[in-house]
Design a protein around this motif. Sequence first.
Motif, PDB file in Angstrom:
ATOM      1  N   VAL A 172      15.246 -22.436 -12.683  1.00  0.00           N
ATOM      2  CA  VAL A 172      15.507 -22.124 -14.186  1.00  0.00           C
ATOM      3  C   VAL A 172      16.188 -23.283 -15.120  1.00  0.00           C
ATOM      4  CG1 VAL A 172      16.572 -20.928 -15.892  1.00  0.00           C
ATOM      5  CG2 VAL A 172      16.119 -19.810 -14.192  1.00  0.00           C
ATOM      6  N   ASN A 173      17.290 -24.895 -14.563  1.00  0.00           N
ATOM      7  CA  ASN A 173      17.048 -25.727 -14.694  1.00  0.00           C
ATOM      8  C   ASN A 173      15.618 -26.808 -14.875  1.00  0.00           C
ATOM      9  OD1 ASN A 173      19.553 -25.056 -15.254  1.00  0.00           O
ATOM     10  ND2 ASN A 173      20.856 -25.811 -13.051  1.00  0.00           N
ATOM     11  N   ALA A 174      15.270 -26.937 -14.183  1.00  0.00           N
ATOM     12  CA  ALA A 174      13.697 -27.650 -13.969  1.00  0.00           C
ATOM     13  C   ALA A 174      13.128 -27.503 -15.012  1.00  0.00           C
ATOM     14  CB  ALA A 174      13.556 -27.923 -12.914  1.00  0.00           C
ATOM     15  N   LYS A 175      12.604 -25.679 -15.050  1.00  0.00           N
ATOM     16  CA  LYS A 175      11.815 -25.929 -15.170  1.00  0.00           C
ATOM     17  C   LYS A 175      10.588 -25.150 -14.935  1.00  0.00           C
ATOM     18  CE  LYS A 175      12.858 -24.810 -20.134  1.00  0.00           C
ATOM     19  NZ  LYS A 175      14.596 -25.420 -19.753  1.00  0.00           N
ATOM     20  N   ASP A 176      10.931 -24.788 -13.142  1.00  0.00           N
ATOM     21  CA  ASP A 176       9.820 -25.273 -12.327  1.00  0.00           C
ATOM     22  C   ASP A 176       9.581 -24.756 -10.956  1.00  0.00           C
ATOM     23  OD1 ASP A 176       7.123 -26.288 -11.265  1.00  0.00           O
ATOM     24  OD2 ASP A 176       8.313 -27.333 -10.395  1.00  0.00           O
ATOM     25  N   TRP A 177       8.640 -23.897 -10.407  1.00  0.00           N
ATOM     26  CA  TRP A 177       8.664 -23.130  -9.383  1.00  0.00           C
ATOM     27  C   TRP A 177       8.644 -24.290  -7.704  1.00  0.00           C
ATOM     28  CZ3 TRP A 177       8.996 -17.939  -8.633  1.00  0.00           C
ATOM     29  CH2 TRP A 177       8.889 -17.094 -10.002  1.00  0.00           C
ATOM     30  N   ASN A 178       9.797 -24.078  -6.853  1.00  0.00           N
ATOM     31  CA  ASN A 178       9.394 -24.582  -5.980  1.00  0.00           C
ATOM     32  C   ASN A 178      10.113 -24.408  -4.367  1.00  0.00           C
ATOM     33  OD1 ASN A 178      10.641 -27.086  -4.545  1.00  0.00           O
ATOM     34  ND2 ASN A 178      12.217 -27.081  -5.664  1.00  0.00           N
ATOM     35  N   GLY A 179       9.308 -23.837  -3.703  1.00  0.00           N
ATOM     36  CA  GLY A 179       9.128 -23.071  -2.540  1.00  0.00           C
ATOM     37  C   GLY A 179       9.060 -21.632  -2.378  1.00  0.00           C
ATOM     38  N   TYR A 180       9.774 -21.259  -1.200  1.00  0.00           N
ATOM     39  CA  TYR A 180       9.869 -19.894  -1.288  1.00  0.00           C
ATOM     40  C   TYR A 180      11.218 -19.960  -0.173  1.00  0.00           C
ATOM     41  CZ  TYR A 180       4.620 -20.628  -1.625  1.00  0.00           C
ATOM     42  OH  TYR A 180       3.798 -20.349  -2.769  1.00  0.00           O
ATOM     43  N   GLN A 181      11.605 -18.243  -0.138  1.00  0.00           N
ATOM     44  CA  GLN A 181      12.969 -17.988   0.658  1.00  0.00           C
ATOM     45  C   GLN A 181      12.740 -16.712   1.125  1.00  0.00           C
ATOM     46  OE1 GLN A 181      17.027 -18.953  -0.448  1.00  0.00           O
ATOM     47  NE2 GLN A 181      17.383 -17.185  -0.735  1.00  0.00           N
ATOM     48  N   PHE A 182      13.075 -16.506   2.339  1.00  0.00           N
ATOM     49  CA  PHE A 182      13.120 -15.834   3.776  1.00  0.00           C
ATOM     50  C   PHE A 182      14.506 -15.602   3.590  1.00  0.00           C
ATOM     51  CE2 PHE A 182      13.950 -13.384   7.746  1.00  0.00           C
ATOM     52  CZ  PHE A 182      13.306 -12.493   7.385  1.00  0.00           C
ATOM     53  N   SER A 183      14.908 -13.995   2.938  1.00  0.00           N
ATOM     54  CA  SER A 183      16.590 -13.607   3.395  1.00  0.00           C
ATOM     55  C   SER A 183      16.305 -12.368   4.365  1.00  0.00           C
ATOM     56  CB  SER A 183      16.768 -12.962   1.532  1.00  0.00           C
ATOM     57  OG  SER A 183      16.890 -14.628   1.627  1.00  0.00           O
ATOM     58  N   MET A 184      17.467 -12.472   4.600  1.00  0.00           N
ATOM     59  CA  MET A 184      17.284 -11.089   6.011  1.00  0.00           C
ATOM     60  C   MET A 184      19.392 -10.773   5.668  1.00  0.00           C
ATOM     61  SD  MET A 184      16.627 -11.166  10.123  1.00  0.00           S
ATOM     62  CE  MET A 184      17.061  -9.824  10.906  1.00  0.00           C
ATOM     63  N   ASN A 185      19.291  -9.531   6.058  1.00  0.00           N
ATOM     64  CA  ASN A 185      20.708  -9.417   5.911  1.00  0.00           C
ATOM     65  C   ASN A 185      21.336  -7.987   6.962  1.00  0.00           C
ATOM     66  OD1 ASN A 185      19.843  -6.891   4.317  1.00  0.00           O
ATOM     67  ND2 ASN A 185      20.247  -8.415   2.589  1.00  0.00           N
ATOM     68  N   TRP A 186      22.388  -7.314   7.847  1.00  0.00           N
ATOM     69  CA  TRP A 186      22.707  -6.644   8.559  1.00  0.00           C
ATOM     70  C   TRP A 186      24.172  -6.389   8.366  1.00  0.00           C
ATOM     71  CZ3 TRP A 186      20.893 -11.333  10.073  1.00  0.00           C
ATOM     72  CH2 TRP A 186      21.679 -12.231  10.582  1.00  0.00           C
ATOM     73  N   PHE A 187      23.856  -4.805   9.053  1.00  0.00           N
ATOM     74  CA  PHE A 187      25.081  -4.081   9.113  1.00  0.00           C
ATOM     75  C   PHE A 187      25.329  -3.210  10.380  1.00  0.00           C
ATOM     76  CE2 PHE A 187      29.397  -2.138   8.804  1.00  0.00           C
ATOM     77  CZ  PHE A 187      30.345  -2.760   7.629  1.00  0.00           C
ATOM     78  N   LYS A 188      25.845  -4.435  11.719  1.00  0.00           N
ATOM     79  CA  LYS A 188      26.232  -3.131  12.481  1.00  0.00           C
ATOM     80  C   LYS A 188      27.512  -2.850  13.261  1.00  0.00           C
ATOM     81  CE  LYS A 188      24.404  -0.807  16.338  1.00  0.00           C
ATOM     82  NZ  LYS A 188      23.553   0.468  16.546  1.00  0.00           N
ATOM     83  N   PRO A 189      27.852  -1.319  12.948  1.00  0.00           N
ATOM     84  CA  PRO A 189      28.959  -1.027  13.859  1.00  0.00           C
ATOM     85  C   PRO A 189      28.964  -0.834  15.329  1.00  0.00           C
ATOM     86  CG  PRO A 189      28.726   0.151  11.737  1.00  0.00           C
ATOM     87  CD  PRO A 189      27.309  -0.231  12.133  1.00  0.00           C
ATOM     88  N   PHE A 190      29.971  -1.457  15.764  1.00  0.00           N
ATOM     89  CA  PHE A 190      29.502  -1.092  17.461  1.00  0.00           C
ATOM     90  C   PHE A 190      30.003  -0.804  18.234  1.00  0.00           C
ATOM     91  CE2 PHE A 190      30.566  -5.628  16.790  1.00  0.00           C
ATOM     92  CZ  PHE A 190      31.726  -5.838  17.644  1.00  0.00           C
ATOM     93  N   VAL A 191      32.420  -0.879  17.847  1.00  0.00           N
ATOM     94  CA  VAL A 191      32.390  -0.367  18.087  1.00  0.00           C
ATOM     95  C   VAL A 191      33.543   0.338  17.607  1.00  0.00           C
ATOM     96  CG1 VAL A 191      35.382  -0.888  19.683  1.00  0.00           C
ATOM     97  CG2 VAL A 191      33.656  -2.345  19.053  1.00  0.00           C
TER      98      VAL A 191
END
Length: 274
Positions: A172-191
């Motif tokens: 938004v500061n540069a008012k320009d598109w600049n690449g991509y982002q892949f995001s992944m999140n997880w939450f695993k109770p295991f005990v």
Amino acid sequence: MKNVKNIALAATTLAAISCNAFAADYSDDIHKNDYQWSQFNLMYAVGEKPSAKDNLKHDYLEMEFGGRSGVVDLYGYVDVFNLTNKNSSGSDKNDGASKMFMKLAPRFSLDAITGQDLSFGPVQEVYVATLFNWGGGAIGSDVNNAFFGLGSDVMVPWLGKVGMNLYGLYDVNAKDWNGYQFSMNWFKPFVNFDNGSFISYQGYIDYQFGADTDANHVSSGGVMFNGIYWHSERYSVGYGVKAYNDVYTLEDGVAFGGLESSGFAHYLAASYKF
């Protein structure tokens, strides 16, 4: 996930992960899976990147929240840095650095909007995904990024339901598109313990790619956070390690006079859940 009560507790710490292991069905009522949660996290970070020096430390208070309301799946937090000493020489948040940071990540369910079951294979639900990162410093000089793309909830062996999103990044500061982002999140109770508390493995990946390059930036970079936390109904405590590689696409040891943008940071957390 073996215990329904533990699943419900787990869902209160990460809005993108649902405790329902089946494809979403909103044909009769888009609000039937609504929920909300919030918590305060007292945090201590050692060696956070990017930084001009190694092993700097700071404390901060994180106000974290999320939930589901109809078509909207929401996650967000506000961080307030250096609660004890704003000008500590051992902190990477001193000398005029921004006091606050905010992340807001609303996703909009295409299943709920269309009334159709869009699940396929391991994909349980499909979203229009957005993400906003805002720094607390001067307008135009601090972080001001917006991300737009598609998201999904995906069933992954052992981890269970995992949030995955692919965005285009708009500076938004540069008012320009600049690449991509892949995001992944997880939450695993295991005990799981007899009193209903449990230990979880939780974390996320944010990976940028296809970004513009210059004297300070490379085309890709990112982070991976891995945490082990004990949870009860009202409290949690935990430790996490974050691995950085040219984070924010800043070239390690080169960008802006030699910033460190690769390496490891350590986090301690104690939380109260509302």
